[in-house]
Design an enzyme around this catalytic site. Sequence first.
Site, mmCIF file in Angstrom:
data_model
loop_
_atom_site.group_PDB
_atom_site.id
_atom_site.type_symbol
_atom_site.label_atom_id
_atom_site.label_comp_id
_atom_site.label_asym_id
_atom_site.label_seq_id
_atom_site.Cartn_x
_atom_site.Cartn_y
_atom_site.Cartn_z
ATOM 1 N N SER A 259 10.598 4.510 2.015
ATOM 2 C CA SER A 259 10.842 3.090 2.218
ATOM 3 C C SER A 259 10.196 2.615 3.520
ATOM 4 C CB SER A 259 12.347 2.852 2.253
ATOM 5 O OG SER A 259 12.583 1.497 2.425
ATOM 6 N N GLY A 260 9.396 1.561 3.436
ATOM 7 C CA GLY A 260 8.758 1.005 4.626
ATOM 8 C C GLY A 260 7.406 1.617 4.940
ATOM 9 N N THR B 106 4.444 -1.571 -1.112
ATOM 10 C CA THR B 106 4.353 -2.917 -1.676
ATOM 11 C C THR B 106 3.125 -3.635 -1.132
ATOM 12 O OG1 THR B 106 6.716 -2.961 -1.892
ATOM 13 C CG2 THR B 106 5.611 -5.081 -1.936
ATOM 14 N N ASN C 83 13.224 -1.409 6.327
ATOM 15 C CA ASN C 83 12.098 -2.290 6.026
ATOM 16 C C ASN C 83 12.617 -3.723 5.880
ATOM 17 O OD1 ASN C 83 9.975 -3.680 4.895
ATOM 18 N ND2 ASN C 83 9.609 -2.226 3.226
ATOM 19 N N SER D 15 12.223 -4.895 1.985
ATOM 20 C CA SER D 15 12.341 -3.696 1.156
ATOM 21 C C SER D 15 12.537 -4.062 -0.313
ATOM 22 C CB SER D 15 13.535 -2.887 1.648
ATOM 23 O OG SER D 15 13.665 -1.730 0.883
ATOM 24 N N SER D 16 11.756 -3.427 -1.177
ATOM 25 C CA SER D 16 11.910 -3.696 -2.613
ATOM 26 C C SER D 16 13.204 -3.048 -3.083
ATOM 27 C CB SER D 16 10.745 -3.093 -3.390
ATOM 28 O OG SER D 16 9.545 -3.260 -2.681
ATOM 29 N N GLY E 22 10.954 3.389 -2.363
ATOM 30 C CA GLY E 22 10.650 4.726 -1.825
ATOM 31 C C GLY E 22 11.905 5.488 -1.463
ATOM 32 N N GLU F 219 14.796 7.060 0.354
ATOM 33 C CA GLU F 219 15.463 6.498 1.522
ATOM 34 C C GLU F 219 16.749 7.225 1.889
ATOM 35 O OE1 GLU F 219 15.702 2.290 0.645
ATOM 36 O OE2 GLU F 219 17.578 2.488 -0.425
HETATM 37 N N1 LIG Z 1 -1.630 -2.480 5.380
HETATM 38 C C1 LIG Z 1 -0.744 -3.062 6.148
HETATM 39 N N2 LIG Z 1 -1.132 -3.925 7.112
HETATM 40 C C2 LIG Z 1 -0.232 -4.521 7.899
HETATM 41 N N3 LIG Z 1 1.094 -4.343 7.819
HETATM 42 C C3 LIG Z 1 1.561 -3.499 6.862
HETATM 43 C C4 LIG Z 1 0.659 -2.826 5.980
HETATM 44 N N4 LIG Z 1 1.408 -2.064 5.162
HETATM 45 C C5 LIG Z 1 2.698 -2.275 5.515
HETATM 46 N N5 LIG Z 1 2.799 -3.128 6.531
HETATM 47 C C6 LIG Z 1 4.040 -3.597 7.199
HETATM 48 O O1 LIG Z 1 5.105 -2.739 6.837
HETATM 49 C C7 LIG Z 1 6.138 -3.446 6.196
HETATM 50 C C8 LIG Z 1 6.724 -2.605 5.063
HETATM 51 O O2 LIG Z 1 5.771 -2.400 4.056
HETATM 52 P P1 LIG Z 1 6.155 -2.349 2.512
HETATM 53 O O3 LIG Z 1 4.897 -2.317 1.775
HETATM 54 O O4 LIG Z 1 7.126 -3.421 2.200
HETATM 55 O O5 LIG Z 1 6.892 -0.960 2.418
HETATM 56 P P2 LIG Z 1 7.448 -0.220 1.130
HETATM 57 O O6 LIG Z 1 7.131 -1.067 -0.052
HETATM 58 O O7 LIG Z 1 6.736 1.068 1.125
HETATM 59 O O8 LIG Z 1 8.889 -0.051 1.362
HETATM 60 C C9 LIG Z 1 5.494 -4.707 5.680
HETATM 61 O O9 LIG Z 1 6.424 -5.744 5.600
HETATM 62 C C10 LIG Z 1 4.434 -4.965 6.742
HETATM 63 O O10 LIG Z 1 5.008 -5.621 7.844
HETATM 64 MG MG LIG Z 2 8.364 -1.976 -1.357
#
Ligand SMILES: Nc1ncnc2c1ncn2[C@@H]1O[C@H](COP(=O)(O)OP(=O)(O)O)[C@@H](O)[C@H]1O
Ligand SMILES: [Mg+2]
Length: 1032
Positions: free
Chosen positions: A133-134, A138, A183, A186-187, A407, A409
């Site tokens: 997670s984070g 996404t 996060n 977070s999804s 993810g 967690e």
């Molecule tokens: N490629 C990226 N560039 C900039 N910030 C990112 C990037 N990937 C993730 N982040 C930051 O990390 C945070 C969490 O990412 P996210 O994709 O929501 O995580 P996950 O879906 O894996 O839980 C996002 O809200 C963003 O602030």
């Molecule tokens: Mg996500």
Amino acid sequence: QPQQKQITFEENRIQRKRTGHTILRNMEASLTARDRVGIQDFVLLDTYTSESAFLDNLRKRFHENLIYTYIGTLLVSVNPYKELDIYSKKQMDTYMGVNFFELPPHIYALADNVFRSMQSEFNNHFILISGESGAGKTEASKKILQFYAVSCPSTKLLNNVRDRLLLSNPVLEAFGNAKTLKNDNSSRFGKYMDIQFDHQGGAVGGHILSYLLEKSRVVHQNHGERNFHIFYQLVEGGEEDLLRWLGLERNCQRYRYLVQGDCAKVRSINDKSDWNTVQKALSVIEFGESDIEHLFGIIASVLHLGNIKFEADVRGYASLNNNQEMHWLLGIPTQVLQQGLTHRKIEAKTEEVFSPFSVDHAVYARDALAKAIYGRTFNWLVNKINESLVNKDSSRKTVIGLLDIYGFEVFNVNSFEQFCINYCNEKLQQLFIQLTLKSEQEEYEMEGIEWEPVPFFNNKIICDLVEEKHRGIISLLDEECLRPGEATDLTFLEKMEEKISGHPHFVTHKLADQKTRKTLERGDFRLLHYAGEVTYCVVGFLDKNNDLLYRNGKEVMRQSKNAIIKHCFPSTEPDSKRRPETVVTQFKSSLVSLTEILMSKEPWYVRCIKPNEAKQPGRFDDVLVRHQMKYLGLMEHLRVRRAGFAYRRKYEIFLQRYKPLCPETWPNWKGTAAEGVQCLIKHLGYKPNEYKMGRTKIFIRHPSTLFATEDAFQVCKHKLATSIQAKYKGYRAKGDYLKQREAATKIETCWRGLLARKEREKRAWAAICVLICYRFIKGFMTRNQPVCVDNSEYLAYVRQNYLTRLRDNLPKTVMEKDSWLTPPPIMQEASQLLKKLYIRHMVRKYVQGITPQRKAQLLLKAQTSSMFKGKKENYPFSVCRPFMDTRIGAGDISIKVLQMIRHEHIKYSVPVVKYDRNGFRPRLRQLIFTQEAAYLVEDAKIKQRIDYISLKGNEESNTHGDLVLQCDYLFEALTKLSLIGNQQNSIKVVQGSVRFDIQPGREGFVDFKSGQESMVYRAKNGHLMVVTNSRG
Ligand SMILES: Nc1ncnc2c1ncn2[C@@H]1O[C@H](COP(=O)(O)OP(=O)(O)O)[C@@H](O)[C@H]1O
Ligand SMILES: [Mg+2]
């Protein structure tokens, strides 16, 4: 045929890789020094078995903002936690149609390669994005989607689909994502999205599958976490009118469901602007106004529901007193709702009994209802989005699937939801192992390739622990949920302790040794997941798994006026005589079908890594990253890649393609395919460590070996083709020569004849044309002479031409009569006559169309004209104002007055201002003309009667003196007066000044002048001054 097809695929693939290789040589130089920090592909790492070297490379690149690195075709991505300038349109263009090794690693490179493989091989693919997670899953999936949106061919129609695909994201995130400790976005649901492409590679549709939404968040949030974004967006961003209509206040603190985590406001989230984004998105994905109204009606209702309070009555039962919130709930009658929230319906044999809830029970039922409403609405939303993404064209499509699921967690307290999420991640890890480490190594074994197996941790043992029939945790949980008797979370725990004690990945307080026991509460159980150990608190497992909604809860919902709720709680839903499947079992089967969906497609991987727990840019926590590297199996993946062979193919196919490269195998090889290949590669000079011969396939270690062979083949192919062509041509030329010559002669004869005939026709036609032109020119030159042989045809043409043009350009009304088409000289007279005739015709038509009323009006106007035309300055402006029959309605004349003159027929009446003779004070009066006389009336009194006879102009004085009146409808009134009183001659228009008798013997003057503004006043010289605006 299938074999042939396979060759084409192979060719394609080689073709792509080959071009990549050539460009690579040129591009090496173009990589900037920064891009070269560390190594772009771990496969090139010298010490590839060293974890530290791996970690060093990741860290080095991370600090240069190089967040992407490959392991072969797998992409490792480290979350930068800051915006990087690498996602622009320009970047997208750079990565379009370019191979992996040519440019610095990027998610776009992966997306582009997937797309092109799909295009050339015409098969389905999926991209598995994993990480805890984070870690950036996404975000990665959004980047991929954006890349396709920009890079795919587009038309207006396709842009529509593209916009919907893109905009489904903010909507789903608003309803399905929330801030957690890990996060801020977070999804809280799993998402698998298919993008469908047509033959040309245009994105033509899509479909979304959603997995287990974390509904419990609607009613409860841990400290530091929030409810789903949409609630805060509505309260913070909703327009005043909307909030009023929904009965909401702009204050999150007012809503119990929003404040349990104590962090309604988050710095990184702008609920207000997100609200606007969602609004726009909703309209693009075809949500109608009523859909949107109902949707937010539901969101608001959930908030109101959360604020409903119960009190205990004297018997300890829950009662609802004075809850204004009820009013706002989904258009359900208050009585019904009240009953539904405080009672439970029990069916006893023949009758239904309502049994009251205790307060605790009522709160529980209320929360269950809120969760059900939100959960079902979320599913409705996904379906609705799918409707807008559906592609109606049935021709075959290829798809790219994007899997972005919650993810792995671990929180301080982990519950049923974490159990499901982490189980899901185990399953995905299992799929990854299956498709990469395991199948690859199994193939080597099957082919009898000497192979030092790369050991890897297979998490199947954990998957089994969770899902095995009868013995797995899921089975035990379901058993407890379904069995009769007093089952509780603790009996579930005991059952697990009894059935799975001794499992290396499972431990509880009771089963643990002394040391571990200290770290476990009595109600906990701990699983050693592939990604680390997680301690789950057993409280709530049974409840959440049962997800019971009391039957009358559903019945109450069915009475809602909200269309979405009606749809989500259909009356056809089977009443729960039979228990529905438990949550975890449904989840398990949805994961099984997901695995099936994925297994039928070509896999690609993005492995996301989280550099620190603090969500901060620039911080790279070695321990944390090393841990993820390990459990994501990155080292093992690298080792298999390194030790393995980049390419393999069946002997037959390899020989078929490359046999021209060796004289012994060309054109035909007599022995077995394996021997042929052996002979071929000996000729090509392959070194022993570059390849391995398997049972049915040849394995080639490095891409470069294959590239060289393919290059050689391309050269040879051309040579072969040329020589074959030459020989064939010679043969055909000789054999066919005579036949061709004979045929040619025949054709030639026919052709000549045909040409000659055509030529003759052409000449005859040209002669006619010349003659016509000649006569025309001659006619033009003699056009002004009397009619003769030379010009008669030309003039006839001119005449006809003028008449037809005239027909199309006749004036439409009498007013336009001067727009008559200018005639040519020979038509002057005829044109004059025609014009006269035509104007008469129009006038006649006009006159016939006039009504008797209009005729009377016009007669009146004619009278006015004869009296005033050219005499009064403002006369022309009055012409267009139609006269009225009268200016004062009968109802506005006093009854008394009417009584008094009842024998005289009123012909006309008009309001006037009378200026009295002493001091010219203005008085409002009505002036009435009857057949007999004119009357000056004030309210109910007739002030003066004037016989028409006595009106003689201002020359002679009369006994009373003269009357000075002002009237707004002067021309009308005077015209009427002149007709009614037959007094045309006594009307005089005077300029400058008028003398009149105040009384016999005492004179007064009215002076006229024109000015800006009309007014009447007594001037200093004692005259009455009348200023008129020339238009008045
Ligand atoms: N490629 C990226 N560039 C900039 N910030 C990112 C990037 N990937 C993730 N982040 C930051 O990390 C945070 C969490 O990412 P996210 O994709 O929501 O995580 P996950 O879906 O894996 O839980 C996002 O809200 C963003 O602030
Ligand atoms: Mg996500």
